[in-house]
Design an enzyme around this catalytic site. Structure first.
Site, PDB file in Angstrom:
ATOM      1  N   CYS A 184       1.335   2.628  31.344  1.00 47.65           N
ATOM      2  CA  CYS A 184       0.036   2.397  32.013  1.00 47.65           C
ATOM      3  C   CYS A 184      -0.197   0.897  31.992  1.00 47.65           C
ATOM      4  O   CYS A 184      -0.965   0.381  31.180  1.00 47.65           O
ATOM      5  CB  CYS A 184      -1.085   3.145  31.296  1.00 47.65           C
ATOM      6  SG  CYS A 184      -0.743   4.903  31.030  1.00 47.65           S
ATOM      7  N   ALA A 185       0.453   0.166  32.894  1.00 50.54           N
ATOM      8  CA  ALA A 185       0.644  -1.272  32.722  1.00 50.54           C
ATOM      9  C   ALA A 185      -0.477  -2.144  33.274  1.00 50.54           C
ATOM     10  O   ALA A 185      -0.736  -3.219  32.738  1.00 50.54           O
ATOM     11  CB  ALA A 185       1.968  -1.698  33.358  1.00 50.54           C
ATOM     12  N   PRO A 187      -3.851  -4.095  34.075  1.00 48.84           N
ATOM     13  CA  PRO A 187      -3.598  -5.196  35.025  1.00 48.84           C
ATOM     14  C   PRO A 187      -2.387  -6.064  34.705  1.00 48.84           C
ATOM     15  O   PRO A 187      -2.056  -6.940  35.486  1.00 48.84           O
ATOM     16  CB  PRO A 187      -4.878  -6.021  34.932  1.00 48.84           C
ATOM     17  CG  PRO A 187      -5.347  -5.825  33.541  1.00 48.84           C
ATOM     18  CD  PRO A 187      -5.003  -4.405  33.191  1.00 48.84           C
ATOM     19  N   LYS A 190      -0.242  -7.173  28.986  1.00 52.22           N
ATOM     20  CA  LYS A 190       0.756  -6.739  28.005  1.00 52.22           C
ATOM     21  C   LYS A 190       2.156  -6.769  28.608  1.00 52.22           C
ATOM     22  O   LYS A 190       3.136  -7.081  27.919  1.00 52.22           O
ATOM     23  CB  LYS A 190       0.422  -5.333  27.488  1.00 52.22           C
ATOM     24  CG  LYS A 190      -0.923  -5.217  26.794  1.00 52.22           C
ATOM     25  CD  LYS A 190      -1.161  -3.795  26.300  1.00 52.22           C
ATOM     26  CE  LYS A 190      -2.550  -3.633  25.710  1.00 52.22           C
ATOM     27  NZ  LYS A 190      -3.615  -3.731  26.741  1.00 52.22           N
ATOM     28  N   ASP A 268      -0.183   2.490  26.453  1.00 55.88           N
ATOM     29  CA  ASP A 268      -1.569   2.023  26.369  1.00 55.88           C
ATOM     30  C   ASP A 268      -2.396   2.859  27.339  1.00 55.88           C
ATOM     31  O   ASP A 268      -2.569   2.504  28.493  1.00 55.88           O
ATOM     32  CB  ASP A 268      -1.632   0.534  26.716  1.00 55.88           C
ATOM     33  CG  ASP A 268      -3.016  -0.054  26.508  1.00 55.88           C
ATOM     34  OD1 ASP A 268      -3.571   0.097  25.411  1.00 55.88           O
ATOM     35  OD2 ASP A 268      -3.552  -0.650  27.461  1.00 55.88           O
ATOM     36  N   CYS A 321      -8.382   1.162  23.663  1.00 57.07           N
ATOM     37  CA  CYS A 321      -9.487   0.268  23.326  1.00 57.07           C
ATOM     38  C   CYS A 321     -10.726   1.109  23.022  1.00 57.07           C
ATOM     39  O   CYS A 321     -11.841   0.758  23.395  1.00 57.07           O
ATOM     40  CB  CYS A 321      -9.758  -0.745  24.434  1.00 57.07           C
ATOM     41  SG  CYS A 321      -9.893  -0.044  26.078  1.00 57.07           S
TER      42      CYS A 321
END
Length: 687
Positions: A184-185, A187, A190, A268, A321
């Site tokens: 789930c890259a 924006p 990471k 993520d 988060c």
């Protein structure tokens, strides 16, 4: 008076009348606190406080500090791109020029806080500052600092990234030879960190590893492409899939197709984001436990799919988060229970010295959006079973719970180091997942290893919303064939595909959902396009010409891109199942005015790092004074450069039929300037 003027006058009178009426009611907008902007959001949510106080995620005596930190603005953080040769120079410039100027600076009578390094980030390459945009506009020194940050960010030397967001890639512990999947890259902050880790050794233009960065949102994929392009890597591929059912890929190994398993996976997942309240203040008003209850199933499916595609011995990082255990420890516990020992939580407490964190919870309860609590699954009435699932509760068996070591998870609280809230868990895969441990079935009596089979085009691409079980079983490395054969449709598709062409015309369904990309066509060996390029730039014989590709099957090839041989392998063997948005790096662009001369292609600025080790001509060595001229003057004439540089340019001009020295690379020694050159589209000034 014209019709438009009369309408405008009537509108003004109506507005004035409404203002007078509002004035009679507590002074109109002014009485409501209106001063030309929107009213400030009240940073209060009683249900939020009740929920987390009941769960006890904050140590005793620290609740006020925790809530106080959440109400404060989040400090800005920046990260220097560490793999580049000039990273140390940028760090030196920041510390000894810009930060020094801020030490005694005051704005409106208030002393400016000097940026500080993040104690846990290696080599002082990450910094945080409390400078707001308002303060940045009020001082000439701060304006120069801001301009420096903007220019270096555009060139890829600096990234604006939240501090806690930097933690998962560091704990992934990636190396240049690793095959990495970012599930789930977007924006992309990471992802850029992972690309940096691939290129840790700048002398190697093509690392063995690569990064496949995925996102389910088609539009956000293009933001991901923009972020990745700043680093100029031939080892990045951006794809557009639902992470919970991202297709398994195949690669060619010694003439046989095998399933691609990843050495590192970053998971993520989408989350409720209540750890971001310091920057996303809407969360204060919109927060509810319902968000977490709705996301739990999706998060578990994504983590499960990641575990399936991880190679035994590989490492997967799960992060959110969010501070909610329903999205954090509950997902971790459910995945560990499903794995039956195939996955293990890693103790990473010593890997980031200086980082303060709280251990994961071993016990928690589930609360509905209306404040009703449930301590275990047996307490949940049947009417709530569609909203609350068994996997949301901690394991009922104390021995099983102890063996999971949930305390090895990391929960970052905002008040401990002036950050956002965050959660991280690190897995290592010990064996195949249970549903992949199939009994050996010999293939033709030979017992050969399992080969990868292309799926039928009708293979479903989305998992049911409520499904929480494992995805379609994948073979594990070294597992024998289970007797699956290719479908006729798949075989026909393979036979119809032209050699070297990846990405057939998109179907109508793809067009409806926004996916419409040009194909990826690799340049064949006998293509007449390449020999003039090879001769003009005197390319080294080791140049991997088979890795060159274009984005068109017809007409003139206007741009040439390059990927690593590993990504070429992936592209050629997965064209029917992958929705590739972008891959590789642009290295040459067609120069229409030069087609009648020696070479129709000029160098692309972003591809300099990749091409430079292979170029043996068109190079001009320049002095530091020449570099200053190239960086400070727009379109400088060659006569403004030193006599030696001018001589080299004249000699180069004499070697071709160009009236000017054409496309060349200027540098001092064997290192190009990189993307910090101000003329990004004209490499004659690349210094």
């Amino acid at each position: 008076m014209g019709r438009r003027a009369r309408a405008r006058r009537q509108q003004q009178q109506q507005q004035q009348q409404r203002g007078e009426e509002d004035g009679g009611r507590a002074g109109g907008r002014r009485g409501a606190g209106w001063d030309g902007g929107y009213p400030e959001i009240v940073k209060e949510n009683k249900l939020f406080e009740h929920y987390y106080q009941e769960l006890g995620i904050v140590p005793d005596g620290e609740w006020d500090q925790f809530m106080g930190a959440l109400r404060e603005p989040l400090p800005a953080t920046l990260r220097i791109t560490g793999y580049k040769s000039h990273a140390k120079e940028i760090l030196h410039c920041l510390k000894n020029k810009y930060f020094k100027e801020l030490e005694d600076l005051e704005v409106d009578g208030q002393k400016v806080d000097v940026p500080q390094p993040l104690s846990w980030y290696p080599e002082e390459l990450a910094w945080h500052t409390n400078l707001s945009r308002k303060i940045l506009r009020k001082s000439p020194q701060l304006e120069k600092f801001h301009q420096f940050l903007v220019s270096e960010t555009e060139s890829g030397n600096i990234s604006r990234q939240e501090a806690v967001s930097m933690i998962p890639p560091l704990l992934l512990n990636a190396h240049p030879h690793h095959k990495i999947l970012d599930m789930c890259a977007a924006p992309g902050s990471k992802t850029t960190q992972l690309i940096e880790m691939l290129h840790a050794d700048m002398t190697v233009p093509f690392p063995e590893g690569f990064v496949i960065a995925n996102d389910v949102d088609n539009k956000r994929c293009y933001l991901l492409v923009h972020q990745a392009k700043r680093l100029g890597s031939p080892c990045i591929m951006v794809v557009n899939h639902d992470a919970s059912c991202i297709p398994r890929l195949c690669i060619d190994v010694d003439g046989r197709k095998e399933t691609l398993f990843y050495d590192r996976i970053l998971c993520d997942v989408p989350c409720s984001g209540d750890g971001t309240m310091r920057k996303n203040i809407d969360v204060w008003k919109k927060w509810s436990t319902l968000n977490s209850l709705q996301l739990h199933g999706l998060q578990l499916r994504i983590a499960t799919r990641g575990a399936e595609q991880l190679v035994p011995g590989g490492r997967m990082v799960y992060s959110t988060c969010s501070l909610n255990p329903i999205e954090d420890e509950a997902v971790i516990a459910a995945l560990l229970e499903k794995s039956e020992g195939a996955l293990e939580l890693v103790d990473v407490s010593s890997e980031l010295p200086g980082l303060r964190w709280m251990p994961g919870l071993s016990h928690w309860k589930v609360m509905t959006k209306d404040g009703q609590w449930f301590a275990e699954w047996g307490d949940v009435p049947h009417s709530r079973h569609t909203q609350i699932r068994p996997t949301m509760f901690p394991p009922s068996d104390p021995e099983k719970l102890r063996a999971m070591h949930l305390e090895r998870c990391l929960r970052i609280l905002p008040h401990h180091q002036n950050t956002g809230g965050f959660f991280v868990a690190v897995f290592v895969k010990k064996a195949a997942m249970p549903w992949n441990r199939r009994a050996p079935k010999p293939q033709g009596g030979t017992g050969e290893p399992r080969t990868c089979v292309q799926p039928s085009p009708a293979e479903p691409t989305a998992a049911p919303q409520e499904a929480t079980g494992p995805s379609e079983p994948d073979p594990e490395p070294g597992m024998p064939d289970a007797g699956v054969s290719a479908s006729p449709e798949s075989a026909e598709s393979d036979g119809a595909r032209r050699d070297g062409v990846c990405g057939p015309p998109p179907s109508k369904k793809m067009k409806v959902f926004g996916f419409k990309e040009d194909p990826f066509v690799f340049i064949p060996e006998d293509d007449p396009l390449f020999p003039p390029i090879q001769k003009f730039y005197a390319l080294d014989p080791s140049f991997p010409r088979m890795n060159l590709l274009t984005r068109t099957t017809e007409g003139k090839k206007r741009q040439l891109y390059m990927v690593s041989k590993e990504l070429r392998n992936v592209l050629l063997n997965n064209s029917e199942k992958m929705k590739v948005i972008n891959t590789g790096i642009k290295v040459w662009c067609r120069n229409n005015s030069g087609e009648e001369f020696d070479c129709a292609f000029r160098l692309a600025q972003e591809g300099i790092y990749t091409l430079y080790p292979f170029i043996n001509s068109r190079i001009i060595n320049v002095s530091i004074e020449d570099v200053k001229v190239l960086l400070t003057q727009e379109n400088p004439f060659f006569r403004k450069l030193s006599s030696e540089t001018h001589r080299q340019a004249k000699e180069m001009r004499g070697q071709t039929r160009y009236a000017a020295p054409s496309c060349c690379v200027a540098g001092g020694g064997r290192r190009p300037c990189g993307p910090s050159c101000p003329r990004t589209n004209d490499c004659t000034t690349c210094a």
